[in-house]
Design a protein around this motif. Structure first.
Motif, PDB file in Angstrom:
ATOM      1  N   ARG A  18       0.830  -1.204   0.000  1.00  0.00           N
ATOM      2  CA  ARG A  18       0.000   0.000   0.000  1.00  0.00           C
ATOM      3  C   ARG A  18       0.861   1.249   0.000  1.00  0.00           C
ATOM      4  NH1 ARG A  18      -2.073   3.294   3.939  1.00  0.00           N
ATOM      5  NH2 ARG A  18      -1.108   2.001   5.560  1.00  0.00           N
ATOM      6  N   GLN A  19       0.456   2.264  -0.762  1.00  0.00           N
ATOM      7  CA  GLN A  19       1.175   3.526  -0.804  1.00  0.00           C
ATOM      8  C   GLN A  19       0.476   4.559   0.068  1.00  0.00           C
ATOM      9  OE1 GLN A  19       2.036   4.977  -4.736  1.00  0.00           O
ATOM     10  NE2 GLN A  19       2.959   3.046  -5.413  1.00  0.00           N
ATOM     11  N   ASP A  20       1.286   5.458   0.620  1.00  0.00           N
ATOM     12  CA  ASP A  20       0.749   6.518   1.459  1.00  0.00           C
ATOM     13  C   ASP A  20       1.585   7.766   1.232  1.00  0.00           C
ATOM     14  OD1 ASP A  20      -0.837   7.832   3.257  1.00  0.00           O
ATOM     15  OD2 ASP A  20      -0.528   6.400   4.898  1.00  0.00           O
ATOM     16  N   THR A  21       1.075   8.911   1.694  1.00  0.00           N
ATOM     17  CA  THR A  21       1.806  10.169   1.531  1.00  0.00           C
ATOM     18  C   THR A  21       1.798  10.947   2.837  1.00  0.00           C
ATOM     19  OG1 THR A  21      -0.161  11.384   0.812  1.00  0.00           O
ATOM     20  CG2 THR A  21       1.182  10.353  -0.908  1.00  0.00           C
ATOM     21  N   GLY A  22       2.765  11.849   2.953  1.00  0.00           N
ATOM     22  CA  GLY A  22       2.840  12.758   4.089  1.00  0.00           C
ATOM     23  C   GLY A  22       3.500  14.045   3.649  1.00  0.00           C
ATOM     24  N   THR A  23       3.272  15.101   4.406  1.00  0.00           N
ATOM     25  CA  THR A  23       3.824  16.412   4.071  1.00  0.00           C
ATOM     26  C   THR A  23       4.814  16.848   5.146  1.00  0.00           C
ATOM     27  OG1 THR A  23       1.763  17.013   2.984  1.00  0.00           O
ATOM     28  CG2 THR A  23       3.260  18.805   3.525  1.00  0.00           C
ATOM     29  N   PHE A  24       5.978  17.331   4.706  1.00  0.00           N
ATOM     30  CA  PHE A  24       7.057  17.698   5.607  1.00  0.00           C
ATOM     31  C   PHE A  24       7.707  18.997   5.154  1.00  0.00           C
ATOM     32  CE2 PHE A  24       6.537  13.125   5.430  1.00  0.00           C
ATOM     33  CZ  PHE A  24       6.487  12.762   6.769  1.00  0.00           C
ATOM     34  N   ASP A  25       8.441  19.618   6.076  1.00  0.00           N
ATOM     35  CA  ASP A  25       9.243  20.786   5.724  1.00  0.00           C
ATOM     36  C   ASP A  25      10.619  20.379   5.208  1.00  0.00           C
ATOM     37  OD1 ASP A  25       7.345  22.808   6.635  1.00  0.00           O
ATOM     38  OD2 ASP A  25       7.814  22.109   8.654  1.00  0.00           O
ATOM     39  N   THR A  26      11.149  19.277   5.769  1.00  0.00           N
ATOM     40  CA  THR A  26      12.504  18.820   5.427  1.00  0.00           C
ATOM     41  C   THR A  26      12.510  17.306   5.308  1.00  0.00           C
ATOM     42  OG1 THR A  26      13.516  20.674   6.618  1.00  0.00           O
ATOM     43  CG2 THR A  26      14.918  18.771   6.177  1.00  0.00           C
ATOM     44  N   VAL A  27      13.245  16.800   4.311  1.00  0.00           N
ATOM     45  CA  VAL A  27      13.505  15.367   4.187  1.00  0.00           C
ATOM     46  C   VAL A  27      15.010  15.166   4.317  1.00  0.00           C
ATOM     47  CG1 VAL A  27      13.386  13.331   2.709  1.00  0.00           C
ATOM     48  CG2 VAL A  27      11.504  14.979   2.715  1.00  0.00           C
ATOM     49  N   LEU A  28      15.410  14.391   5.325  1.00  0.00           N
ATOM     50  CA  LEU A  28      16.820  14.134   5.609  1.00  0.00           C
ATOM     51  C   LEU A  28      17.142  12.688   5.253  1.00  0.00           C
ATOM     52  CD1 LEU A  28      19.576  14.849   6.967  1.00  0.00           C
ATOM     53  CD2 LEU A  28      18.552  14.154   9.137  1.00  0.00           C
ATOM     54  N   TRP A  29      18.025  12.518   4.268  1.00  0.00           N
ATOM     55  CA  TRP A  29      18.452  11.178   3.868  1.00  0.00           C
ATOM     56  C   TRP A  29      19.617  10.720   4.739  1.00  0.00           C
ATOM     57  CZ3 TRP A  29      14.782   9.448   0.942  1.00  0.00           C
ATOM     58  CH2 TRP A  29      14.156  10.267   0.010  1.00  0.00           C
ATOM     59  N   ALA A  30      19.469   9.544   5.345  1.00  0.00           N
ATOM     60  CA  ALA A  30      20.555   8.950   6.132  1.00  0.00           C
ATOM     61  C   ALA A  30      20.604   7.470   5.793  1.00  0.00           C
ATOM     62  CB  ALA A  30      20.321   9.178   7.621  1.00  0.00           C
ATOM     63  N   VAL A  31      20.945   7.198   4.546  1.00  0.00           N
ATOM     64  CA  VAL A  31      20.834   5.847   3.980  1.00  0.00           C
ATOM     65  C   VAL A  31      22.217   5.257   3.662  1.00  0.00           C
ATOM     66  CG1 VAL A  31      18.515   6.182   3.089  1.00  0.00           C
ATOM     67  CG2 VAL A  31      20.474   6.858   1.675  1.00  0.00           C
ATOM     68  N   GLY A  32      23.240   5.731   4.330  1.00  0.00           N
ATOM     69  CA  GLY A  32      24.573   5.187   4.128  1.00  0.00           C
ATOM     70  C   GLY A  32      25.553   6.220   3.580  1.00  0.00           C
ATOM     71  N   ARG A  33      26.817   5.806   3.506  1.00  0.00           N
ATOM     72  CA  ARG A  33      27.885   6.693   3.061  1.00  0.00           C
ATOM     73  C   ARG A  33      28.723   5.993   1.997  1.00  0.00           C
ATOM     74  NH1 ARG A  33      28.746  11.050   6.242  1.00  0.00           N
ATOM     75  NH2 ARG A  33      30.952  11.180   5.738  1.00  0.00           N
ATOM     76  N   ALA A  34      29.368   6.786   1.152  1.00  0.00           N
ATOM     77  CA  ALA A  34      30.229   6.263   0.095  1.00  0.00           C
ATOM     78  C   ALA A  34      31.619   6.867   0.251  1.00  0.00           C
ATOM     79  CB  ALA A  34      29.663   6.599  -1.277  1.00  0.00           C
ATOM     80  N   PRO A  35      32.681   6.077   0.017  1.00  0.00           N
ATOM     81  CA  PRO A  35      34.042   6.605   0.161  1.00  0.00           C
ATOM     82  C   PRO A  35      34.367   7.625  -0.924  1.00  0.00           C
ATOM     83  CG  PRO A  35      34.110   4.431  -0.815  1.00  0.00           C
ATOM     84  CD  PRO A  35      32.681   4.673  -0.415  1.00  0.00           C
ATOM     85  N   GLU A  36      35.173   8.610  -0.578  1.00  0.00           N
ATOM     86  CA  GLU A  36      35.603   9.637  -1.527  1.00  0.00           C
ATOM     87  C   GLU A  36      36.828   9.143  -2.298  1.00  0.00           C
ATOM     88  OE1 GLU A  36      34.435  13.720  -1.641  1.00  0.00           O
ATOM     89  OE2 GLU A  36      33.356  11.927  -2.313  1.00  0.00           O
ATOM     90  N   THR A  37      36.603   8.266  -3.250  1.00  0.00           N
ATOM     91  CA  THR A  37      37.711   7.696  -4.018  1.00  0.00           C
ATOM     92  C   THR A  37      37.588   7.920  -5.523  1.00  0.00           C
ATOM     93  OG1 THR A  37      36.536   5.561  -4.074  1.00  0.00           O
ATOM     94  CG2 THR A  37      38.187   5.877  -2.331  1.00  0.00           C
ATOM     95  N   ARG A  38      36.406   8.202  -6.017  1.00  0.00           N
ATOM     96  CA  ARG A  38      36.186   8.190  -7.467  1.00  0.00           C
ATOM     97  C   ARG A  38      36.957   9.275  -8.213  1.00  0.00           C
ATOM     98  NH1 ARG A  38      32.114   4.662  -8.734  1.00  0.00           N
ATOM     99  NH2 ARG A  38      30.766   4.005  -7.014  1.00  0.00           N
ATOM    100  N   SER A  39      37.248  10.393  -7.552  1.00  0.00           N
ATOM    101  CA  SER A  39      37.942  11.489  -8.235  1.00  0.00           C
ATOM    102  C   SER A  39      39.461  11.448  -8.034  1.00  0.00           C
ATOM    103  CB  SER A  39      37.410  12.839  -7.744  1.00  0.00           C
ATOM    104  OG  SER A  39      37.694  13.021  -6.364  1.00  0.00           O
ATOM    105  N   LEU A  40      39.969  10.410  -7.380  1.00  0.00           N
ATOM    106  CA  LEU A  40      41.402  10.355  -7.055  1.00  0.00           C
ATOM    107  C   LEU A  40      42.261   9.809  -8.192  1.00  0.00           C
ATOM    108  CD1 LEU A  40      41.266   9.028  -3.364  1.00  0.00           C
ATOM    109  CD2 LEU A  40      41.907  11.331  -4.126  1.00  0.00           C
TER     110      LEU A  40
END
Length: 439
Positions: free
Chosen positions: A300-322
């Motif tokens: 089932r799908q649902d909706t909600g209204t917010f002022d801010t959406v904060l993504w905290a779904v993991g981190r990636a290493p800073e290597t691609r530009s090296l």
């Protein structure tokens, strides 16, 4: 296995193998106008700075190259890495701000006359936190200068195994070469790019601590310690806060303790959407954000209204530009982290990686600092000591603080079998909560 809800301080152990050998210098390959060093550190976070300062104290010629790309929302910060600017330091200060709110509310039970309602001023707090962080940025620059470490605000990438090219914000290029190179570039938050509107309308931990105005009603997506810590202090400041959890909270931690943390948060006002995943974020005409999500169990799908959406779904290493391939440095193809051995050495013997960018290392500031110091001592101080990564304590700064060391119960059972694991429990509360509603 040892687990606790309260912890202060930490300590590390390490062991000693063979010494790191000296390698062919970079001076012979240096081009005209190129600066040459005994050690070049790429990345100005806690681990890289610790390594650079330790090597300089041992009498070596050292340089640090550090550059922060702005977040997709345009947030920028100074020298010091994630912990100083968008991690441990501002997080703990905002965590303390939230705890103080709870203590003020509980003070009436101890005879203090407290005027209601108790209001929090985000702008005032944010200004104080950001000014403190800026003072730390300046302090790190002064420390490098005092130790005669050359600091370059440049984005570095490899030219060959001994040389990097750094580019300033204005496009000016600088060539640096070194006998030894340490990669300590850390990581950055991920965006769920499969979610429509995620990048356009969401923020991450790179932004939350630098907001000038209150984030207001906030949806935190994720169940990591970053997600729960941010949700915890937002709720503690009186903001309407919801956490969307796809599966389980605090994956990798003891799940009994994780349940205590989330139950405490829920009892103090944080709302949880469990078993849900976001599908879309869009901006409404009034400026609010409408989020559509799916319940994974029912579809089932649902909706909600917010002022801010904060993504905290993991981190990636800073290597691609090296341009690591130009130096021959190998990475794990699944996560792009740099593969290292027990000496922090990469596939190229004189190039090392420490901290969050290295494969299999705990993403913790104290371990990166100690690893950096020990690496410098092995390279230039005739030390044999290696960093010991087993049984490193850590703390989750949720409203109910959670500290742990060693195996979780789940890990102990998986490793040794249920029949070989005994679990002892005791539940208590600190005396300061006996007259209050804090716990």
């Amino acid at each position: 296995m040892a687990t606790a809800l309260w912890r202060r301080g930490w300590r590390f152990r390490w062991r000693a193998p063979a010494a790191a050998g000296r390698v062919r210098g970079a001076a012979g390959a240096a081009a005209a106008g190129q600066r040459n060093y005994d050690l070049l550190v790429i990345g100005g976070g806690s681990g890289g700075l610790a390594c650079a300062k330790e090597a300089a104290q041992l009498g070596r010629k050292v340089a640090v190259a550090d550059y922060v790309d702005p977040s997709p929302r345009g947030t920028r910060w100074g020298l010091g890495g994630t912990c100083v600017n968008v991690g441990c330091i501002p997080k703990k200060l905002m965590h303390q701000a939230a705890l103080l709110g709870g203590l003020i509310r509980d003070a009436q039970h101890y005879g203090w006359e407290v005027t209601h309602p108790i209001l929090h001023n985000w702008r005032k707090m944010a200004e104080a936190v950001q000014n403190h962080v800026k003072s730390l940025n300046w302090g790190h620059r002064v420390q490098l200068q005092d130790r005669k470490v050359d600091y370059f605000n440049i984005k570095a990438s490899f030219v060959n195994e001994h040389t990097v090219c750094g580019v300033t914000k204005g496009g000016k290029e600088t060539l640096l070469s070194a006998d030894h190179i340490v990669i300590a570039t850390g990581g950055r938050p991920k965006y769920p790019m499969h979610v429509e509107g995620a990048l356009e309308y969401g923020i991450t931990s790179d932004d939350i601590f630098w907001l000038k105005e209150s984030p207001g009603k906030t949806l935190v997506v994720g169940a990591s310690y970053v997600a729960l810590e941010c949700a915890g202090f937002l709720s503690g400041m009186g903001l309407d806060t919801t956490v969307m959890i796809r599966s389980i909270p605090l994956r990798g931690f003891d799940q009994q303790m994780a349940s205590l943390v989330t139950e405490h948060m829920a009892s103090h006002g944080t709302q949880f959407l469990r078993g849900c995943t976001p599908l879309q974020v869009r901006r409404l005409p009034d400026g609010h954000l409408q989020v559509t999500w799916e319940d994974r169990a029912s579809g089932r799908q649902d909706t909600g209204t917010f002022d801010t959406v904060l993504w905290a779904v993991g981190r990636a290493p800073e290597t691609r530009s090296l341009n690591l391939e130009k130096a021959g440095v190998n990475t794990n193809p699944d996560n792009q982290k740099i593969v290292v051995d027990a000496r922090e050495a990469t596939s190229v013997p004189h190039i090392y990686a420490i901290g969050d960018v290295a494969e299999g290392r705990p993403e913790l500031t104290p371990t990166a600092i100690m690893a950096g110091k020990l690496l410098a001592q092995r390279l230039f101080g005739q030390s044999l000591d290696l960093m010991e990564y087993d049984n490193v304590p850590t703390t989750v700064f949720t409203p109910l603080e959670y500290g742990c060391v060693g195996l979780s119960e789940e890990e102990a059972v998986a490793r040794h079998g249920q029949e070989h694991v005994e679990v002892w429990e005791i539940f208590t509360s600190p005396c300061f909560s006996w007259l209050s509603s804090n716990l």
